[in-house]
Design a protein around this motif. Structure first.
Motif, short mmCIF file in Angstrom:
data_model
loop_
_atom_site.label_atom_id
_atom_site.label_comp_id
_atom_site.label_asym_id
_atom_site.label_seq_id
_atom_site.Cartn_x
_atom_site.Cartn_y
_atom_site.Cartn_z
N SER A 41 29.97 41.22 41.89
CA SER A 41 29.40 42.52 41.51
C SER A 41 28.48 42.36 40.30
O SER A 41 28.55 41.36 39.58
N ASN A 42 27.60 43.32 40.09
CA ASN A 42 26.74 43.23 38.91
C ASN A 42 27.56 43.60 37.69
O ASN A 42 28.66 44.12 37.78
N LEU A 43 27.00 43.31 36.52
CA LEU A 43 27.81 43.44 35.31
C LEU A 43 27.77 44.82 34.70
O LEU A 43 28.40 45.08 33.69
N ALA A 44 27.03 45.75 35.35
CA ALA A 44 26.88 47.09 34.78
C ALA A 44 28.23 47.77 34.57
O ALA A 44 28.40 48.55 33.63
N TYR A 45 29.20 47.43 35.42
CA TYR A 45 30.50 48.10 35.31
C TYR A 45 31.17 47.84 33.97
O TYR A 45 31.98 48.63 33.51
N LEU A 46 30.83 46.72 33.34
CA LEU A 46 31.52 46.35 32.10
C LEU A 46 31.37 47.39 31.00
O LEU A 46 32.25 47.59 30.18
N GLN A 47 30.21 48.05 30.96
CA GLN A 47 30.01 49.04 29.90
C GLN A 47 30.57 50.40 30.26
O GLN A 47 30.71 51.25 29.42
N LYS A 48 30.85 50.59 31.54
CA LYS A 48 31.34 51.91 31.97
C LYS A 48 32.85 52.00 32.02
O LYS A 48 33.40 53.08 31.94
N ASP A 81 35.37 51.36 46.30
CA ASP A 81 35.26 52.72 45.78
C ASP A 81 35.31 52.70 44.24
O ASP A 81 36.32 53.03 43.64
N PRO A 82 34.21 52.30 43.62
CA PRO A 82 34.22 52.10 42.16
C PRO A 82 34.59 53.36 41.38
O PRO A 82 35.29 53.27 40.37
N ASP A 83 34.21 54.54 41.88
CA ASP A 83 34.53 55.76 41.13
C ASP A 83 36.03 56.03 41.11
O ASP A 83 36.59 56.43 40.10
N SER A 119 50.21 45.17 30.35
CA SER A 119 48.80 44.90 30.59
C SER A 119 48.63 44.79 32.10
O SER A 119 49.46 44.19 32.77
N LEU A 120 47.60 45.42 32.64
CA LEU A 120 47.42 45.37 34.09
C LEU A 120 46.19 44.55 34.41
O LEU A 120 45.13 44.74 33.82
N GLU A 121 46.37 43.59 35.30
CA GLU A 121 45.28 42.67 35.65
C GLU A 121 44.66 43.06 36.98
O GLU A 121 45.33 43.06 38.01
N LEU A 122 43.40 43.41 36.94
CA LEU A 122 42.64 43.79 38.13
C LEU A 122 41.53 42.77 38.37
O LEU A 122 41.08 42.14 37.42
N THR A 123 41.10 42.65 39.61
CA THR A 123 39.96 41.75 39.87
C THR A 123 38.73 42.59 40.20
O THR A 123 38.83 43.76 40.56
N GLU A 124 37.58 41.94 40.07
CA GLU A 124 36.32 42.65 40.36
C GLU A 124 36.28 43.19 41.78
O GLU A 124 35.62 44.19 42.04
N SER A 125 36.98 42.53 42.69
CA SER A 125 36.95 42.98 44.09
C SER A 125 37.48 44.40 44.22
O SER A 125 37.14 45.12 45.17
#
Ligand code: C2E
Ligand code: CA
Ligand code: CA
Ligand code: CA
Length: 279
Positions: free
Chosen positions: A188-195, A160-162, A149-155
Motif C-alpha cells: 500500500s502507499n504510505l499516505a495511511y501513516l499520517q491518517k 476497507d481502509p475506512d 498492544s495490537l499488531e496489525l498488518t498493512e494488508s
C-alpha cells in the motif's frame, strides 16, 4: 501415448487435489483443537534497545495436533483465515493473553511491568467486532487498555481502509497501543501513516536478517527509522539474532528489539520466570 506436457499438467492437478485435501483435513483438526482448548500461546520478549529492559511480550499461537505434530502458525493461520476459524481462534487469543497478563499481575502483586502484544489478522478485523472483544477482555480481567498492544498488518488496510481506521480509533480510545506489523513488506502507499493512529512500526525481519552485510538493507532500515521519527512513532526491529545487530540498531535509534538474541518464544510459565529473573 501421453505427452510429457499433459503428464505434467496431470501431476499439477494431482498436487492441487492433494493440497486441497490436506487443507481440509488440517481445517478439521484445527477446528477440533480450538474446540478442545488444545491451542497455546507462547510469549516472546520485546526489549527497550537503549536500556535492555523487557517492555512487552508478543503472544504467538502454537498448535500441536493429536498425533503430537507441531504446526507452524505460518501454515495454520492461513488455513484459519480461509476457513473462518480465525474468528474463534482470534477471540481465544485475545482472551487467553488478557487472562495470562492478569495472572502475571496477580503474582507480581500489582502491574508486572510489561505489556502484551497480540496479533490481529486482517480477516479477523473484517469479520469480527474487535474493539468490543478487546474491551470485554480488558474489563473481565481488570486490565487497563495501555497494557495491550495490537499488531496489525498493512494488508488489513487494503479492502476497507475506512472501516479499519474506525476500528483503530476505537482501539486507541480504549487506551491500547497499535503497531503496524511486518512494516515495509506491504504494497500500500504510505499516505495511511499520517491518517491512522499508529504508535509503533515493526520493521520486518527480512530487512534485519543479514543487515550488517547488506548496505541496501541498512539503507531501508535507516529510512524507516527516520520516517517513524518524523511521524512521531516508535520502532521495533524483529528477528534480531546477534548482539552486534542489537547494538547497531540501538545506535541507529531504533526503539525496541525482538529476536532470538534475547529469547525465543517461551511457554507462559518460562516467560514469567524469564521476566522475574530480568527485572
Ligand atoms: P509475526 O507476527 O511477524 O511474528 C514474529 C515471528 O518471528 C514469530 O514466528 C517469531 O517466532 C519469529 N521470530 C522472532 N524472533 C526471531 C528471530 O530472531 N529469528 C527468526 N528466524 N525468527 C524470529 P511464529 O511464532 O512462527 O509466527 C509466525 C507468524 O504467524 C507471525 O508473524 C504472525 O503473523 C502469525 N501469528 C502467530 N500467532 C498468531 C496469532 O495469535 N494470531 C494471528 N492473527 N497471527 C499469528
Ligand atoms: Ca506480530
Ligand atoms: Ca512481524
Ligand atoms: Ca512476519
Amino acid at each position: 501415448r501421453r505427452s510429457k506436457v499433459s503428464g505434467k499438467a496431470e501431476s499439477y492437478q494431482m498436487q492441487a487435489f492433494d493440497i486441497a485435501r490436506e487443507q481440509f483435513s488440517m481445517e478439521t483438526a484445527l477446528r477440533r483443537a480450538i474446540e478442545n482448548g488444545d491451542m497455546r500461546l507462547t510469549y516472546q520478549p520485546i526489549c527497550d534497545l537503549s536500556t535492555g529492559r523487557i517492555v512487552a511480550f508478543e503472544s504467538l499461537a502454537r498448535w500441536t495436533d493429536e498425533d503430537g505434530r507441531p504446526h507452524s502458525p505460518d501454515t495454520f493461520i492461513p488455513v484459519a483465515e480461509e476457513s473462518g476459524l480465525i474468528v474463534p481462534l482470534g477471540r481465544w487469543a485475545i482472551d487467553e493473553a488478557a487472562r495470562t497478563l492478569a495472572a502475571w499481575d496477580a503474582r507480581a502483586g500489582g502491574d508486572c511491568g510489561v505489556k502484551f502484544a497480540v496479533n490481529l489478522s486482517a480477516i479477523q478485523l473484517q469479520r469480527d467486532a474487535i474493539p468490543q472483544l478487546v474491551e470485554h477482555a480488558l474489563a473481565t480481567n481488570g486490565l487497563a487498555g495501555a497494557r495491550l498492544s495490537l499488531e496489525l498488518t498493512e494488508s488489513a488496510l487494503v479492502t476497507d481502509p475506512d472501516r479499519i481506521a474506525g476500528i483503530m480509533h476505537a482501539l486507541k480510545a480504549l487506551g491500547t497501543t497499535i503497531a503496524m506489523d511486518d512494516f515495509g513488506t506491504g504494497y500500500s502507499n504510505l499516505a495511511y501513516l499520517q491518517k491512522l493512529p499508529i504508535d509503533v512500526l515493526k520493521i520486518d525481519r527480512s530487512f534485519i536478517t543479514g543487515m550488517l552485510a547488506d548496505r541496501d538493507k541498512v539503507a531501508i532500515v535507516r529510512a524507516i527509522l527516520s520516517l517513524s521519527q518524523a511521524l512521531g512513532m516508535m520502532t521495533t526491529a524483529e528477528g534480531i539474532e546477534t548482539r552486534e545487530l542489537s547494538q547497531t540498531l540501538a545506535a541507529l535509534g531504533c526503539t525496541y528489539g525482538q529476536g532470538y538474541v534475547y529469547a525465543r518464544p517461551l511457554e507462559a510459565e518460562a516467560a514469567y520466570s524469564f521476566l522475574s529473573a530480568s527485572h
